[in-house]
Enzyme design. Structure first.
Site, PDB file in Angstrom:
ATOM      1  N   ASP A 111       0.874  -1.167   0.000  1.00  0.00           N
ATOM      2  CA  ASP A 111       0.000   0.000   0.000  1.00  0.00           C
ATOM      3  C   ASP A 111       0.918   1.225   0.000  1.00  0.00           C
ATOM      4  O   ASP A 111       1.582   1.512   0.993  1.00  0.00           O
ATOM      5  CB  ASP A 111      -0.891  -0.021   1.241  1.00  0.00           C
ATOM      6  CG  ASP A 111      -1.810   1.192   1.343  1.00  0.00           C
ATOM      7  OD1 ASP A 111      -1.627   2.164   0.589  1.00  0.00           O
ATOM      8  OD2 ASP A 111      -2.715   1.168   2.204  1.00  0.00           O
ATOM      9  N   HIS A 112       0.965   1.951  -1.107  1.00  0.00           N
ATOM     10  CA  HIS A 112       1.944   3.031  -1.254  1.00  0.00           C
ATOM     11  C   HIS A 112       1.710   4.171  -0.255  1.00  0.00           C
ATOM     12  O   HIS A 112       2.609   4.983  -0.013  1.00  0.00           O
ATOM     13  CB  HIS A 112       1.907   3.582  -2.681  1.00  0.00           C
ATOM     14  CG  HIS A 112       3.202   4.186  -3.117  1.00  0.00           C
ATOM     15  ND1 HIS A 112       3.781   5.255  -2.475  1.00  0.00           N
ATOM     16  CD2 HIS A 112       4.049   3.854  -4.131  1.00  0.00           C
ATOM     17  CE1 HIS A 112       4.917   5.570  -3.073  1.00  0.00           C
ATOM     18  NE2 HIS A 112       5.116   4.731  -4.078  1.00  0.00           N
TER      19      HIS A 112
END
Length: 433
Positions: free
Chosen positions: A405-406
């Site tokens: 999850d950036h």
């Protein structure tokens, strides 16, 4: 009379299957007696009575599917035989009656749990000084979301304010702000509804339709939400596991008298947990309030079951040895397939591992299990040609993919995690220390 309602046994449950009744009309039950079994989207769970009385009506037959949460499923007459007060009489109910009902949460809020919940706030009072008739769960949710119980009209037994009333009030108060802030772009970005096969030109009669059960619906909803809402990206790394296979053989020989067998996945879980402690930024979750940095590596492991997928959790995996992880993972997987897991055994987790190596899958990318920041996909170990000291030699290689999850784990953080994981899995003796 008191209505027994279809309970919400997990945060994501919207409906369930009333699998079995343990009582019949005329039976007298006491608080704590198991009265029914409910199949949720994840497990089969027992429902307990929260009051004493005689079962007067069974409103939903066992085996009924798609029973909505908070739907009346049975009725109970208390020992005195007194009927519930009429609406005009609710405000004149005696303090003793209110206290008794206050002590017994509604059936919709009383699944069988084994971990203590945080204490609910004290029962509030109205402007006239009378106690507001509300359940402990309703008070806790109201306190967490800043909802004033004085403004809510209860729809529970005897006019009590229950969970659904607080949630409805919260949504109502948030609606104007949401509506005013909505933009044409946001409206246009709403996902389209899935079309039927007939709408897509596939004629009726050319296929067999298997109805979606609760688990399929829940998994579909969560996966769509994750893909749409989480900005994710994959990182790939190859790990040589010849030493792991040799160490595993030795460990299993030592553990054979105890009937314990350690799998490659158990090594992966342990190595992932240790790497998460070495790179704590990867052991995190995104929240609107900030990044939650988890204290322990609670590793969820994907288990395929009939109708879908479930992720039981090895809690505090960084503190456990391989034998304990192997024992727990085997037990959790068995009870997952039997749908006997408790909610706290599959809800939560800080990191996930999905392994398809046993199916011969070489490499794949998994969808993030929100609200976790990462999920690791493990492929099959296979003989490949690698270059060592300028020579091409055979080695057993396993490809690992980390989906991040950036918002939580950027490329550099994900790379540092894999750099910590790779030497642990390639030289597992370090994990035995």
């Amino acid at each position: 009379m008191t209505d027994i309602l279809m309970p919400a046994l997990s945060p994501t449950m919207e409906e369930g299957v009333l699998a079995k009744w343990h009582v019949k009309v005329g039976d007298v039950v006491s608080a704590g007696d198991v009265i029914a079994e409910i199949e949720t989207d994840k497990a089969t769970m027992e429902v307990e009575a929260v009051d004493e009385g005689e079962v007067t009506d069974i409103l939903v037959a066992e085996g009924t599917e798609g029973v909505k949460v908070n739907t009346p499923i049975a009725r109970l007459k208390d020992e005195s035989g007194a009927a519930a007060p009429k609406p005009a009489e609710k405000t004149a109910a005696k303090t003793e009656e209110a206290s008794k009902a206050e002590a017994a949460p509604a059936a919709a809020e009383a699944p069988k749990v084994t971990t203590p919940a945080a204490p609910a706030p004290a029962a509030p009072k109205s402007d006239s000084g009378d106690r507001i008739f509300s359940s402990p769960l309703a008070r806790r949710i109201a306190a967490q979301n800043g909802v004033d119980l004085k403004s809510i009209k209860g729809t529970g037994p005897h006019g009590r304010i229950v969970k659904r009333d607080v949630e409805a009030a919260g949504k109502a108060s948030a609606q104007p702000a949401t509506a005013s802030s909505a933009s044409p772009a946001a409206t246009a970005a709403e996902p389209r509804k899935a079309q039927s096969l007939a709408q897509m030109g596939i004629p009726d009669g050319s296929y067999d339709l298997i109805p979606l059960d609760g688990m399929k619906k829940a998994v579909a909803r969560r996966m769509v939400d994750s893909v749409q809402n989480v900005p994710h990206f994959p990182l790939f790394i190859d790990c040589e596991i010849d030493q792991l296979m040799a160490v595993r053989a030795k460990v299993n020989k030592m553990l054979e008298p105890q009937g314990i067998k350690v799998s490659v996945n158990d090594f992966v879980i342990k190595a992932a947990a240790l790497a998460l402690k070495m790179v704590p930024e990867a052991n995190a979750s995104y929240t609107p309030e900030g990044i939650a940095m988890h204290h322990n590596a609670d590793v969820s492991m994907a288990v395929a079951i009939d109708g879908g997928l479930i992720t039981p959790i090895i809690k505090k995996a960084e503190t456990k040895g391989l034998a304990q992880i192997a024992t727990e993972s085997k037990d959790l997987a068995k009870r997952a397939r039997d749908r006997k897991l408790k909610p706290e055994e599959f809800q939560g987790g800080t990191f996930s591992v999905s392994n398809l190596g046993m199916f011969g899958i070489k490499q794949f990318t998994s969808i993030i299990n929100e609200p976790q920041g990462c999920i690791m996909s493990v492929g099959a170990g296979e003989q490949r040609a690698v270059v060592k000291n300028g020579q091409v030699v055979p080695a057993t290689v396993m490809t690992v993919t980390l989906t991040c999850d950036h918002r939580v784990v950027d490329g550099a953080t994900g790379a540092r995690f894999l750099q910590a994981f790779k030497p642990l899995i390639e030289d597992p003796v370090a994990m035995l220390a």
